[in-house]
Design an enzyme around this catalytic site. Structure first.
Site, PDB file in Angstrom:
ATOM      1  N   CYS A 284       0.837  -1.211   0.000  1.00  0.00           N
ATOM      2  CA  CYS A 284       0.000   0.000   0.000  1.00  0.00           C
ATOM      3  C   CYS A 284       0.868   1.255   0.000  1.00  0.00           C
ATOM      4  O   CYS A 284       1.369   1.661   1.053  1.00  0.00           O
ATOM      5  CB  CYS A 284      -0.935  -0.027   1.204  1.00  0.00           C
ATOM      6  SG  CYS A 284      -1.950   1.455   1.346  1.00  0.00           S
TER       7      CYS A 284
ATOM      8  N   CYS B  93      -0.403   4.122   2.174  1.00  0.00           N
ATOM      9  CA  CYS B  93      -0.207   3.934   3.617  1.00  0.00           C
ATOM     10  C   CYS B  93       1.254   4.168   4.016  1.00  0.00           C
ATOM     11  O   CYS B  93       1.528   4.795   5.027  1.00  0.00           O
ATOM     12  CB  CYS B  93      -0.553   2.504   4.054  1.00  0.00           C
ATOM     13  SG  CYS B  93      -2.014   1.793   3.318  1.00  0.00           S
ATOM     14  N   ASP B  94       2.166   3.619   3.256  1.00  0.00           N
ATOM     15  CA  ASP B  94       3.543   3.502   3.740  1.00  0.00           C
ATOM     16  C   ASP B  94       4.589   4.312   2.982  1.00  0.00           C
ATOM     17  O   ASP B  94       5.743   4.363   3.401  1.00  0.00           O
ATOM     18  CB  ASP B  94       3.962   2.018   3.709  1.00  0.00           C
ATOM     19  CG  ASP B  94       3.060   1.176   4.602  1.00  0.00           C
ATOM     20  OD1 ASP B  94       2.604   1.693   5.639  1.00  0.00           O
ATOM     21  OD2 ASP B  94       2.801  -0.001   4.272  1.00  0.00           O
TER      22      ASP B  94
END
Ligand code: NAP
Length: 310
Positions: free
Chosen positions: A134, A137-138
């Site tokens: 992701c 997200c990261d």
């Protein structure tokens, strides 16, 4: 029939917990079946910085645990168990859960989608430590670093382009020479000076499990057979997701990749059966959108039960 539940929710990610919270507060005493991956995809991430309400961010597993506690406080019941089959041909719907049968008047499917992984020897141990599925997200954690993205589809192009906001360089590694990504997304990536491509190449393993961080990859050229080490700080996979909806095959409509089809956001073609979160959303796939559709499914289930006089 005894023990017919008002609402059964399949899945314990953001969508499922939110549906549990709303139906519990409506006094419907929902039963949530947690499935094989309790907590869903959030339980695989580290710091979540884009869920509103947490100015300093929150760890993914803590966020889902908080949701669970919140729903439990209002009477939601949680149960370990994996649904192996479902009969939606008549109400109450019938679910086989491990060795038990559960009957329910409404069903909320929040079983999510699982990221496709490469299956490398050390991949799973480095998830959350440089291996991610992701970018949204990261990606932020790799500011000023070099990143690798795997895949040749739109997801890989999109992730790579997004990651150039943070990374000094992004290398897209693809197993073939040609790409299945749409022309526009491929060109966008090709025209980005921070992105380079390595084609006809596969990843054989990821280093370094001893240091609990990604330091590099072992690569192999599929045409020449050459094997070499490639330094990088992160490995992002853009090789697709698999919606967890197989058990509904033949009963609910799904698109070519298996995502459940819904109308008006959460309605499936069976009255009383709703789908929310990543199992029906191939486009946004965010914790907050999953929570949103979980809420919608809960409100629809509540309305349906009210209309049925139960
Ligand atoms: P996809 O189109 O199925 O592409 C997956 C890519 O990963 C393919 O290039 C495939 O290689 C590669 N791959 C799969 N398994 C692999 C493995 N084990 N090892 C190495 N490579 C592997 O999936 P997607 O990119 O997630 O897209 C899914 C759908 O969502 C598509 O319809 C796409 O258009 C859509 N989408 C749209 C957008 C957008 O419009 N903004 C963004 C993302 C996704 P091969 O090509 O060799 O099979």
């Amino acid at each position: 029939m005894e023990n017919v539940r008002n609402v059964v929710i399949i899945g314990s990610g953001c969508a499922g917990h939110t549906a549990a919270l709303y139906t519990a507060r409506a006094n419907l005493k929902p039963l949530l079946l947690e499935g094989h991956e309790p907590g869903g995809q959030l339980s695989l991430t580290t710091l979540v910085e884009n869920f509103p309400g947490f100015p300093e961010g929150i760890q993914g597993p803590e966020l889902v645990e908080n949701m669970r506690k919140q729903a439990t406080r209002f009477g939601a019941e949680y149960k370990h168990g994996h649904v192996t089959s479902a009969d939606l041909s008549q109400r109450p719907f019938k679910l086989h859960v491990s060795h038990e049968v559960v009957h329910t008047k409404t069903l909320i499917i929040a079983s999510g989608a699982s990221a496709r992984w490469l299956g490398l020897p050390h991949e799973q141990q480095l998830i959350g430590h440089g291996v991610s599925s992701c970018a949204t997200c990261d990606g932020f954690f790799f500011s000023g670093k070099e990143i690798v993205v795997i895949g040749g589809g739109d997801s890989a192009m999109e992730e790579a382009t997004f990651l150039t906001r943070f990374a000094t360089k992004v290398t897209i590694i693809h197993r073939r020479e040609s790409f299945r990504a749409s022309k526009i997304m491929l060109e966008r990536a090709q025209n980005n000076p921070k992105i380079q491509f390595l084609t006809d190449t596969v990843v054989e393993d990821v280093y370094d499990v001893n240091h609990k961080e990604v330091t590099g990859l072992k690569l192999r050229n599929v045409k020449t057979g050459k094997v070499w080490d490639f330094p990088t700080s992160a490995l992002f996979l853009g090789i697709g997701h698999i919606p967890n909806a197989k058990i509904f095959e033949g009963q609910l409509d799904a698109d070519a990749d298996g995502y459940l089809k819904t109308t008006k956001y959460v309605f499936t073609k069976v009255h009383g059966v709703y789908a929310c979160g990543d199992v029906q959303d191939r486009r946004y796939r965010q914790a907050i959108t999953a929570a949103g559709t979980g809420c919608m499914a809960a409100l629809e289930a509540e309305k349906f039960l009210e209309e049925q006089g139960s």
